[in-house]
Design an enzyme around this catalytic site. Structure first.
Site, mmCIF file in Angstrom:
data_model
loop_
_atom_site.group_PDB
_atom_site.id
_atom_site.type_symbol
_atom_site.label_atom_id
_atom_site.label_comp_id
_atom_site.label_asym_id
_atom_site.label_seq_id
_atom_site.Cartn_x
_atom_site.Cartn_y
_atom_site.Cartn_z
ATOM 1 N N SER A 67 -19.573 18.786 39.495
ATOM 2 C CA SER A 67 -19.590 18.023 40.737
ATOM 3 C C SER A 67 -18.492 18.510 41.645
ATOM 4 O O SER A 67 -17.544 19.173 41.212
ATOM 5 C CB SER A 67 -19.402 16.537 40.453
ATOM 6 O OG SER A 67 -18.036 16.286 40.204
ATOM 7 N N LYS A 68 -18.630 18.168 42.923
ATOM 8 C CA LYS A 68 -17.676 18.645 43.930
ATOM 9 C C LYS A 68 -16.255 18.213 43.581
ATOM 10 O O LYS A 68 -15.306 18.904 43.868
ATOM 11 C CB LYS A 68 -18.047 18.075 45.289
ATOM 12 C CG LYS A 68 -19.220 18.782 45.900
ATOM 13 C CD LYS A 68 -19.451 18.321 47.318
ATOM 14 C CE LYS A 68 -20.891 18.632 47.700
ATOM 15 N NZ LYS A 68 -21.481 17.712 48.598
ATOM 16 N N ARG A 69 -16.165 17.032 42.983
ATOM 17 C CA ARG A 69 -14.829 16.527 42.648
ATOM 18 C C ARG A 69 -14.108 17.447 41.667
ATOM 19 O O ARG A 69 -12.896 17.510 41.636
ATOM 20 C CB ARG A 69 -14.941 15.122 42.025
ATOM 21 C CG ARG A 69 -14.813 13.988 43.011
ATOM 22 C CD ARG A 69 -14.898 12.675 42.289
ATOM 23 N NE ARG A 69 -16.077 12.583 41.421
ATOM 24 C CZ ARG A 69 -16.048 12.543 40.090
ATOM 25 N NH1 ARG A 69 -14.903 12.571 39.462
ATOM 26 N NH2 ARG A 69 -17.167 12.449 39.399
ATOM 27 N N GLY A 119 -14.356 20.685 41.331
ATOM 28 C CA GLY A 119 -14.117 22.068 41.742
ATOM 29 C C GLY A 119 -15.188 22.513 42.708
ATOM 30 O O GLY A 119 -16.084 21.746 43.041
#
Ligand code: GLU
Length: 489
Positions: A253-255, A257
């Site tokens: 997920s974007k969180r 990386g």
């Protein structure tokens, strides 16, 4: 594998993600390995989320990665058009046929009704699926609902009690129960086809032989297989690649990386490093070797070495590969790619003169071995730009007070003055000669000079540093640091 036709079929609703890039790559590698055809199809039927901008960005990222395609939205081809929104008539033709044959029907249920039904089923511990209610509507009831302004969707009538086999090149034969799948929507109430439906019609019409895509689509495949069957077509071969997990084995997920290709591109990852890395996310070569240029991947890639267990996105491995390619690519290329980061950080102006290019090439040569991505170059170059040297630690001044230092500095000044041309190579020889002439060990010569020139006891090669600084700046720095350390110089 003669005449294979594969496609990458992104929905242009955002940037190209790592997972999508891997799917594209596996398709491309297979096509290129077997002289097949690679197709780029834009699955743009979600009108609200799709954009030409995303489509363009995806193509740009694919090209940046070094992939190309033989047919597609931008290059055309004899199976076009390659945008689903431009193929609506084709889908309508088959919808008509499925409706006439009783294999599809109009559904007037509203979103709220469907949601309520879903909740009821979940609360009873059942797998939510459509009840088939509208299948039983009489023509008169349908007429009435239409007259009341309801716009129906169209659902496929899923046959009951069937085993639906998916023949997967990676997973083998996977069977699904048709009873677990509710009648699914093939045409939305706005007249647009759903993914499962358009995909089948297009894959058939584009004569796709192999559908290679992510595991997240495996659960769609039985629906697609039933559509092939209903339309009287033979499904292509399927290959579902495993999920890509974050390092902690949870979903990426974007969180956790960067997830889009553009983010890696912007940080100065080289395309061949990303491609090398993506190939190893789920495919394994025969030997121990891990470094593969694209053409080497093309020569080796095969579906039977694609793994069914999840691939873990190991950023350190990507960094390592990138560092390898940064070190081993032509210096000119790396310099060209690195300069924008130096410009952006204010180290360099926009338009460099040929002399400045030559100079910055030396800087890049001196630091590239420390980089895992080109954006990091700005962490390593201050030493070449800032002459107002400060000592990194107090203790370093002590080294400048060693008794041999005045002799070493004097020898350097003399040698520099007598050097016809200052380059890394001539500087290297000069330093060696100084050592020999003074009959001192390397540590007694190089360490004080390094500290005097940089204020630090580590950093790039001393001879490269001296050549980069040039005579005047070397002299300026020597004067300054020796002064700070209270040494006569
Ligand atoms: N448009 C789908 C996606 O982007 C394509 C899936 C497929 O390859 O069938 O996930």
């Amino acid at each position: 594998m003669e005449g294979i036709r594969v496609r990458f079929a992104p929905s242009p609703t955002g940037p190209l993600h790592i997972g999508g890039a891997r799917t594209a790559l596996f398709n491309w590698l297979l096509a290129r390995r077997y002289n097949g055809t690679m197709i780029l199809r834009s699955e743009d039927t979600d009108l609200e989320r799709s954009s030409l901008e995303s489509e363009k960005n995806i193509m740009e990222d694919l090209k940046w990665l070094g992939m190309d395609w033989d047919e597609g939205v931008d290059v055309g081809g004899s199976y076009g058009p390659y945008r689903q929104t431009e193929r609506l008539e084709l889908y309508q033709k088959y919808t008509q046929r499925l409706l006439e044959e009783g294999r599809a029907y109009y559904c007037f249920c509203s979103g709220e009704e469907l949601e309520a039904e879903r909740k009821r089923q979940l609360s009873r511990g059942e797998t939510p699926r459509y009840s088939g209610k509208c299948y039983h509507l009489s023509p008169a009831e349908q007429e009435r609902l239409r007259a009341e302004g309801y716009k129906p969707a169209i659902r496929f009538r899923v046959p009951t009690g069937q085993q639906v086999p998916v023949l997967d090149e990676v997973r083998g034969r996977v069977e699904f129960e048709s009873d677990g799948i509710g009648d699914f929507v093939i045409v939305k109430s706005d007249g647009n086809p759903t993914y499962n439906y358009a995909c089948v019609i297009d894959d058939h019409h584009m004569e796709i032989t192999h559908v290679i895509r992510g595991e997240e689509h495996l659960s769609n495949t039985p629906s697609q297989v039933m559509l092939y069957e209903a339309l009287g077509w033979t499904p292509p071969a399927f290959a579902h690649t495993s999920l890509i997990l974050a390092e902690d084995r949870s979903k990426m997920s974007k969180r956790k990386g960067d997830t889009s290709v553009k983010q890696y591109r912007d940080k100065g990852y080289l395309p061949e490093a990303v491609v090398n890395f993506l190939a190893l996310l789920g495919w394994s070569p025969e030997g121990e070797e891990e470094i593969f240029l694209p053409q080497e991947l093309v020569a080796q890639f095969s579906l039977d070495r694609v793994s069914r267990s999840p691939a873990v996105f190991n950023i350190d491995k990507l960094r390592w590969l990138n560092g390898h390619y940064i070190k081993n690519s032509p210096l000119d290329r790396i310099t060209k790619l690195a300069v924008p980061y130096l410009v952006q950080a204010g180290y360099l102006g926009e338009d460099l003169t040929p002399e400045e290019w030559e100079w910055v090439t030396l800087v890049v040569a001196a630091v590239r071995e420390y980089l895992t991505c080109l954006a990091e170059i700005t962490d390593h170059v201050d030493i070449f730009f800032n002459d107002e040297i400060e000592f990194e630690e107090e203790g370093l001044q002590e080294v400048l007070r060693q008794e041999q230092v005045p002799r070493v500095v004097a020898a350097l000044r003399k040698a520099l003055a007598g050097l016809p041309e200052l380059t890394p190579a001539t500087a290297k020889k000069m330093l060696g000669d100084i050592r020999k002439d003074l009959q001192l060990g390397g540590k007694k010569v190089y360490m004080p000079l390094r500290i005097a020139l940089t204020g630090s006891n580590h950093g790039p090669e001393l001879h490269e540093l001296i050549a980069i600084l040039g005579r005047e700046r070397v002299e300026y720095r020597l004067g300054r640091t020796l002064g700070l350390a209270g040494v006569e110089g």
